[in-house]
Design a protein around this motif. Structure first.
Motif, PDB file in Angstrom:
ATOM      1  N   ASP A   8       0.885  -1.187  -0.035  1.00 53.96           N
ATOM      2  CA  ASP A   8      -0.060   0.049  -0.073  1.00 53.96           C
ATOM      3  C   ASP A   8       1.025   1.327   0.151  1.00 53.96           C
ATOM      4  OD1 ASP A   8      -2.276   1.807   0.088  1.00 53.96           O
ATOM      5  OD2 ASP A   8      -2.235   1.706   2.299  1.00 53.96           O
ATOM      6  N   LYS A  21       3.755   8.885  -0.948  1.00 60.12           N
ATOM      7  CA  LYS A  21       2.861   9.673   0.099  1.00 60.12           C
ATOM      8  C   LYS A  21       3.577   9.548   1.459  1.00 60.12           C
ATOM      9  CE  LYS A  21      -1.572   9.773  -1.751  1.00 60.12           C
ATOM     10  NZ  LYS A  21      -2.920   9.416  -1.653  1.00 60.12           N
ATOM     11  N   LYS A  35      -0.026  -0.989  -8.545  1.00 51.68           N
ATOM     12  CA  LYS A  35       0.187   0.374  -8.091  1.00 51.68           C
ATOM     13  C   LYS A  35       1.379   1.247  -8.769  1.00 51.68           C
ATOM     14  CE  LYS A  35       0.352   3.226  -4.156  1.00 51.68           C
ATOM     15  NZ  LYS A  35       0.327   3.536  -2.791  1.00 51.68           N
ATOM     16  N   ARG A  40      -5.379   8.156  -9.384  1.00 50.04           N
ATOM     17  CA  ARG A  40      -4.938   7.742  -8.174  1.00 50.04           C
ATOM     18  C   ARG A  40      -6.152   7.396  -7.248  1.00 50.04           C
ATOM     19  NH1 ARG A  40       0.829   8.717  -5.273  1.00 50.04           N
ATOM     20  NH2 ARG A  40       0.779   7.616  -3.512  1.00 50.04           N
ATOM     21  N   LEU A  79      -7.196   3.980  -6.227  1.00 48.19           N
ATOM     22  CA  LEU A  79      -6.705   3.022  -4.987  1.00 48.19           C
ATOM     23  C   LEU A  79      -7.848   3.035  -4.088  1.00 48.19           C
ATOM     24  CD1 LEU A  79      -2.854   4.177  -5.479  1.00 48.19           C
ATOM     25  CD2 LEU A  79      -3.965   2.094  -6.386  1.00 48.19           C
TER      26      LEU A  79
HETATM   27  N1  GLY Z   1      -2.680   4.482  -0.602  1.00 50.77           N
HETATM   28  C1  GLY Z   1      -3.232   5.026  -1.562  1.00 50.77           C
HETATM   29  C2  GLY Z   1      -2.414   6.015  -2.328  1.00 50.77           C
HETATM   30  O1  GLY Z   1      -1.103   5.387  -2.331  1.00 50.77           O
HETATM   31  O2  GLY Z   1      -2.720   6.926  -3.226  1.00 50.77           O
END
Ligand code: GLY
Length: 339
Positions: A133, A139, A213, A227, A230
């Protein structure tokens, strides 16, 4: 050993997936040569610090350990880690290695993004959830007393090193936590199937999840569009998580959220039971308990109250098909009809 290269605006970085920590030193040396702050929580320190210290004996390392748990993702920890770097005379050529789950990763990434306007950040995600994740995508954040993740930055790591054996020490609840996100990826992209999930080959599931991802965050690094996909299952999932006072794991709540979204999507797109069965079979490829004991009203209230500052509408990620999800803005009234 498997490797992925993620392209971020600031830099490209490798994700190394290995069975253990045996290649850690070699992989760190490929990107970095300074002093290293190795940051643990109490659990990861007890489990991994001896081995990691031994593996990194060619580096000058400085260890710091934080309490395990969400409370560590705070401005106090942020200040403590910054001061630790300054006290040990870290300069722009030095760096941080985070050894832990999402809390340690988010904290270290944010500190790395801001100490001397940015130093090298590397991580060893030690939970399945943080691995699939938060370890890629850049982030970083800490919480404020007013809310989660309210202060942070986008900051790409220089290396992500996954030691699959680290997940062997995780309790079943933590595995379930990661599996909720992994099954989510199966809905975003056809490259992970129900039989992949049933087979449960961890290296395969981690690699496939990270590839999915990677594609999303490379297209929309700064979270301005794609995004948001997600977040599949997360709006309902967060409501259930909060109503359960966090008794259920995050991943289980995401799975419960996806189950509800399957219902809503089938109503929204006018699908028959066959299509619904196809979606449910994918979700049920892992053994989640999908019952939700909270009423529709309780969940709706949670969702709409949490969003009340916005426009009377909620963005939900709906499943048009497997590998075809879309973000749909639904007014509260429409959501009530679909629930
Ligand atoms: N956990 C969602 C993102 O990385 O945007």
């Amino acid at each position: 050993m498997k490797e992925l290269l993620v392209k971020a605006k600031e830099r490209e970085y490798k994700v190394v997936i290995e069975k253990d920590f045996s290649l850690l030193s070699q992989k760190v040396k490929e990107v970095f040569g300074g002093k290293l702050a190795v940051v643990y929580d109490e659990n990861t320190h007890a489990l991994f610090s001896n081995e990691i210290t031994q593996r990194l004996k060619d580096f000058q390392i400085f260890e710091i350990v934080f309490p395990a748990g969400e409370n560590t993702k705070s401005l106090q920890s942020y200040a403590k880690l910054l001061s630790f770097l300054a006290d040990n005379k870290f300069t722009r050529g030095d760096g941080i290695l985070a050894v832990g789950g999402g809390v340690i990763g988010d904290l270290c990434g944010f500190v790395a993004s801001s100490y001397m306007r940015g130093i090298c950040y590397m991580s060893c995600p030690t939970t399945l959830l943080s691995c699939v994740d938060s370890s890629i995508g850049g982030k970083t954040a800490v919480n404020l007393p007013e809310g989660k993740n309210l202060v942070g930055a986008f900051y790409a790591p220089s290396l992500v090193y996954v030691s699959l054996s680290a997940f062997d020490s995780l309790p079943e609840r933590e595995i379930e936590c990661g599996m909720g996100e992994i099954v989510k990826y199966a809905f975003l992209d056809g490259s992970m199937t129900a039989s992949d999930i049933k087979n449960g080959d961890r290296e395969d599931l981690v690699l496939k999840s990270l590839k999915i991802k990677k594609k999303v965050v490379e297209n929309d690094e700064f979270d301005r569009g794609e995004r948001a996909k997600l977040n599949l299952g997360h709006t309902v999932g967060h409501a259930v998580e909060s109503l359960s006072s966090y008794a259920y794991s995050h991943g289980l709540c995401v799975a419960k959220g996806i189950d509800k979204i399957i219902d809503i999507s089938c109503k929204y797109y006018g699908y028959n039971d066959d299509k619904k069965g196809e979606f449910s079979a994918l979700l049920n490829s892992y053994k989640f308990d999908l019952d939700i004991e909270f009423s529709t009203e309780e969940i709706l209230e949670k969702i709409t109250v949490d969003k009340k500052a916005e426009t009377g509408a909620v963005n939900l990620v709906l499943i048009k098909d497997i590998a075809n999800v879309e973000v749909v803005k639904l007014p509260f009234e429409r959501i009530k009809e679909l629930f």
